[in-house]
Motif scaffolding. Structure first.
Motif, PDB file in Angstrom:
ATOM      1  N   GLU A 381       0.826  -1.206   0.000  1.00 60.24           N
ATOM      2  CA  GLU A 381       0.000   0.000   0.000  1.00 60.24           C
ATOM      3  C   GLU A 381       0.862   1.258   0.000  1.00 60.24           C
ATOM      4  O   GLU A 381       0.590   2.220  -0.721  1.00 60.24           O
ATOM      5  CB  GLU A 381      -0.926  -0.013   1.225  1.00 60.24           C
ATOM      6  CG  GLU A 381      -2.052  -1.038   1.115  1.00 60.24           C
ATOM      7  CD  GLU A 381      -2.848  -1.146   2.391  1.00 60.24           C
ATOM      8  OE1 GLU A 381      -2.417  -0.534   3.388  1.00 60.24           O
ATOM      9  OE2 GLU A 381      -3.886  -1.849   2.403  1.00 60.24           O
ATOM     10  N   LYS A 382       1.922   1.220   0.861  1.00 61.32           N
ATOM     11  CA  LYS A 382       2.823   2.385   0.896  1.00 61.32           C
ATOM     12  C   LYS A 382       3.524   2.576  -0.438  1.00 61.32           C
ATOM     13  O   LYS A 382       3.692   3.709  -0.921  1.00 61.32           O
ATOM     14  CB  LYS A 382       3.852   2.208   2.011  1.00 61.32           C
ATOM     15  CG  LYS A 382       3.261   2.367   3.403  1.00 61.32           C
ATOM     16  CD  LYS A 382       4.313   2.181   4.467  1.00 61.32           C
ATOM     17  CE  LYS A 382       3.702   2.357   5.856  1.00 61.32           C
ATOM     18  NZ  LYS A 382       4.677   2.172   6.933  1.00 61.32           N
ATOM     19  N   VAL A 385       1.008   4.032  -2.816  1.00 60.62           N
ATOM     20  CA  VAL A 385       0.825   5.468  -2.578  1.00 60.62           C
ATOM     21  C   VAL A 385       2.042   6.258  -3.062  1.00 60.62           C
ATOM     22  O   VAL A 385       1.909   7.314  -3.719  1.00 60.62           O
ATOM     23  CB  VAL A 385       0.575   5.741  -1.077  1.00 60.62           C
ATOM     24  CG1 VAL A 385       0.567   7.217  -0.775  1.00 60.62           C
ATOM     25  CG2 VAL A 385      -0.751   5.108  -0.665  1.00 60.62           C
ATOM     26  N   MET A 471      -8.738   5.345  -1.446  1.00 59.01           N
ATOM     27  CA  MET A 471      -7.661   6.053  -0.747  1.00 59.01           C
ATOM     28  C   MET A 471      -7.935   6.149   0.756  1.00 59.01           C
ATOM     29  O   MET A 471      -7.022   6.096   1.579  1.00 59.01           O
ATOM     30  CB  MET A 471      -7.479   7.436  -1.373  1.00 59.01           C
ATOM     31  CG  MET A 471      -6.789   7.357  -2.749  1.00 59.01           C
ATOM     32  SD  MET A 471      -6.493   8.954  -3.517  1.00 59.01           S
ATOM     33  CE  MET A 471      -8.103   9.293  -4.172  1.00 59.01           C
ATOM     34  N   LEU A 476      -5.064   7.108   3.890  1.00 57.54           N
ATOM     35  CA  LEU A 476      -4.310   8.301   3.449  1.00 57.54           C
ATOM     36  C   LEU A 476      -4.919   9.556   4.079  1.00 57.54           C
ATOM     37  O   LEU A 476      -6.133   9.622   4.302  1.00 57.54           O
ATOM     38  CB  LEU A 476      -4.351   8.417   1.929  1.00 57.54           C
ATOM     39  CG  LEU A 476      -3.711   7.256   1.131  1.00 57.54           C
ATOM     40  CD1 LEU A 476      -3.814   7.533  -0.352  1.00 57.54           C
ATOM     41  CD2 LEU A 476      -2.264   7.034   1.530  1.00 57.54           C
ATOM     42  N   SER A 477      -4.087  10.464   4.408  1.00 57.12           N
ATOM     43  CA  SER A 477      -4.566  11.715   5.009  1.00 57.12           C
ATOM     44  C   SER A 477      -5.230  12.595   3.941  1.00 57.12           C
ATOM     45  O   SER A 477      -5.091  12.356   2.727  1.00 57.12           O
ATOM     46  CB  SER A 477      -3.399  12.478   5.643  1.00 57.12           C
ATOM     47  OG  SER A 477      -2.476  12.883   4.633  1.00 57.12           O
ATOM     48  N   GLU A 480      -2.640  14.010   1.590  1.00 52.94           N
ATOM     49  CA  GLU A 480      -2.127  13.045   0.629  1.00 52.94           C
ATOM     50  C   GLU A 480      -3.148  12.805  -0.476  1.00 52.94           C
ATOM     51  O   GLU A 480      -2.789  12.715  -1.669  1.00 52.94           O
ATOM     52  CB  GLU A 480      -1.808  11.719   1.333  1.00 52.94           C
ATOM     53  CG  GLU A 480      -0.576  11.802   2.233  1.00 52.94           C
ATOM     54  CD  GLU A 480      -0.377  10.557   3.072  1.00 52.94           C
ATOM     55  OE1 GLU A 480       0.775  10.266   3.442  1.00 52.94           O
ATOM     56  OE2 GLU A 480      -1.371   9.857   3.363  1.00 52.94           O
ATOM     57  N   ILE A 481      -4.419  12.736  -0.116  1.00 52.86           N
ATOM     58  CA  ILE A 481      -5.471  12.500  -1.120  1.00 52.86           C
ATOM     59  C   ILE A 481      -5.579  13.706  -2.051  1.00 52.86           C
ATOM     60  O   ILE A 481      -5.718  13.559  -3.278  1.00 52.86           O
ATOM     61  CB  ILE A 481      -6.821  12.221  -0.434  1.00 52.86           C
ATOM     62  CG1 ILE A 481      -6.738  10.910   0.380  1.00 52.86           C
ATOM     63  CG2 ILE A 481      -7.937  12.109  -1.466  1.00 52.86           C
ATOM     64  CD1 ILE A 481      -7.946  10.652   1.237  1.00 52.86           C
TER      65      ILE A 481
END
Length: 519
Positions: A381-382, A385, A471, A476-477, A480-481
């Motif tokens: 996932e990281k 992203v 997301m 995700l914050s 970040e989104i």
């Protein structure tokens, strides 16, 4: 006289040594003693004593049995009981056949000594043994003896039970001698019970059986005639009483000193008295009284009581030892069972611990695998992203460059513009533009059923809503989104609010990211 007896004994001993090698020496002495027991008791007793010297330890028990039989036949019940007790000690719990022989002798001794309860005890042991062996003749004898024993005790129901069982046996078994015995004793039972007609019928039937089959067996003829004589004495029939009383004497050994002779003489003098022949009655009574004195009943009774006590003590000691051995065996078995239970419990405990440890290790292994999988998913996932953000930045940079190139085009000539356009097109061709497509590809590798579950639970969501949900699932914050979608954080906040409304979570306290993570 004594010198003659001594030489006769020496002569017989020599004959045994020369001609009697086929049989064991002690057996030959006992055979001779058995022949002489009613004729010359002194010599017979010498043979018994000599047999005792010759017998080996191996044959000692058999010697005791045969000697006990001889002593009981001549009514030396003290010695008979002593030898029987010794034999019983040797054979009990070791040889059932010989123990049965001993029980037979003991039963006879106690019945003759009027110790009927003890006699019954041994008769029952005999009956039980012969029933197991299926020896029909011996079974009938035991039933007959038990019937007589209970008759002595006036226990009529028990007596009748055993007599009738004996009579029933003749339905499938034919033995005239035994049949005469049982019929005669059952006749005696019926007379005591009060049925004289029935008694006479059975007594005469017993006599008829002996005559019809021409049986000259002394014991059976003695018993049948003796019962008939006493029956006619009691019913006051003088001629028949005397007839059968005299007949009894035909089946006895003359001048023998035993209970059979005293019973005969007592019956005979009563018959003479019934016939009012007082002279012969008196003479017969004197003979009866003299033989009774010779039997020395009182002295023998004292010796017998002493031996009975000794026999009972030894028997009780034997029973106590057997009981103690049984208890010891029981204790040992219980200890073994307890040890087995403890061992089984220990094994079960060890097995339980091993299983528990195995389950714990398996659980830990599963947890480790799940943790590894979770870490792997988190890394994916990281990475997803990170790649998405990198791609987004590249696209932004590329967009900025294109804008700058478009500004420069106005300052270039046509040939330069064409060259720049060619380079820009080549960059566009070789540069991946669909960053969102890459994101979804990598996202579905990790959460392959997310969109299906989302559509199933919340149909009607737009592609933008689905992307936002994906997301948010990745935790995700907002910043970040907003960077990924190239919008302001405020726009993302508003989008989150609309998504909660579409999912009917507006009025709940449930966290949107957590809710999406469970899909």
């Amino acid at each position: 006289m004594k010198l003659r007896l001594f030489f006769a004994f020496l002569l017989w001993s020599s004959l045994i040594f020369c001609f009697g090698q086929e049989k064991k020496n002690y057996e030959l002495y006992l055979e001779k003693a058995n022949e002489l027991k009613f004729k010359n008791w002194e010599t017979a007793e010498l043979h018994i004593k000599e047999a005792r010297k010759k017998v080996s330890d191996e044959d000692l028990g058999d010697f005791y049995i045969e000697a006990a039989k001889i002593y009981s036949d001549v009514n030396y019940f003290d010695l008979a009981l002593d030898y029987s007790s010794k034999a019983n000690h040797l054979f009990l719990d070791k040889d059932a056949e010989k123990t049965a022989k001993v029980n037979g002798i003991l039963a006879y001794i106690y019945s003759q000594l009027n110790d009927t309860p003890r006699a019954i005890r041994y008769y029952k042991k005999l009956l039980n043994f012969y029933q197991k062996q299926k020896k029909e003749a011996e079974i009938i004898k035991s039933l007959n003896n038990l019937g007589n024993a209970y008759l002595v005790l006036s226990k009529m129901d028990s007596s009748k039970y055993y007599f009738e069982k004996g009579l029933k046996s003749f339905e499938n078994y034919n033995n005239p001698v035994l049949k005469a015995f049982v019929f005669s004793n059952f006749g005696k039972f019926n007379f005591i019970e009060g049925s004289a007609a029935k008694a006479e019928m059975y007594l005469l039937k017993a006599k008829e059986i002996l005559e019809k089959n021409k049986i000259d067996d002394k014991k059976s003829n003695y018993q049948v005639n003796y019962n008939l004589a006493n029956f006619y004495i009691e019913t006051k029939n003088p001629p028949k009483a005397l007839l059968y009383a005299k007949n009894v004497g035909n089946y006895l050994t003359l001048n023998a000193v035993n209970f059979d002779t005293t019973n005969y003489l007592r019956t005979l003098y009563k018959a003479y008295q019934l016939n009012k022949d007082y002279k012969l009655s008196s003479e017969t009574f004197k003979k009866y009284d003299s033989i009774r004195e010779l039997l020395n009943v009182e002295e023998k009774a004292v010796n017998v009581e002493r031996l009975k006590v000794k026999h009972e003590y030894e028997l009780q000691q034997r029973i106590n030892k057997i009981e103690q051995d049984r208890k010891n065996t029981l204790y040992i078995v219980m200890v073994i069972i307890l040890l087995l239970v403890v061992a089984i419990c220990i094994l079960l405990l060890i097995n339980f611990r091993n299983k528990a440890e195995k389950l714990r290790l398996e659980k830990k292994l599963i947890e480790n695998r799940e943790r590894e999988l979770e870490i792997d998913n988190q890394m994916k996932e990281k990475l997803l992203v990170y790649k998405s953000m990198e791609q987004s930045k590249i696209e932004e940079i590329f967009k900025s460059i294109l804008e700058q190139v478009n500004v420069l085009k106005s300052k270039l000539n046509d040939s330069e513009i064409d060259e720049v356009s060619r380079i820009v097109n080549e960059i566009k061709v070789n540069t991946k533009q669909d960053s969102w497509g890459d994101f979804e590809y990598h996202f579905l590798n990790v959460h392959e059923s997310f969109y299906e579950n989302l559509d199933a639970k919340h149909p009607g969501l737009t592609n933008y809503d689905k992307r936002l949900a994906a997301m948010l699932k990745l935790k995700l914050s907002t910043k970040e989104i907003s960077n990924l979608l190239n919008v302001t954080p405020k726009t993302i906040e508003n989008s989150r609010t609309r998504l909660r409304k579409k999912m009917n979570l507006t009025n709940t306290k449930e966290d949107l990211s957590q809710y999406l993570n469970e899909l």
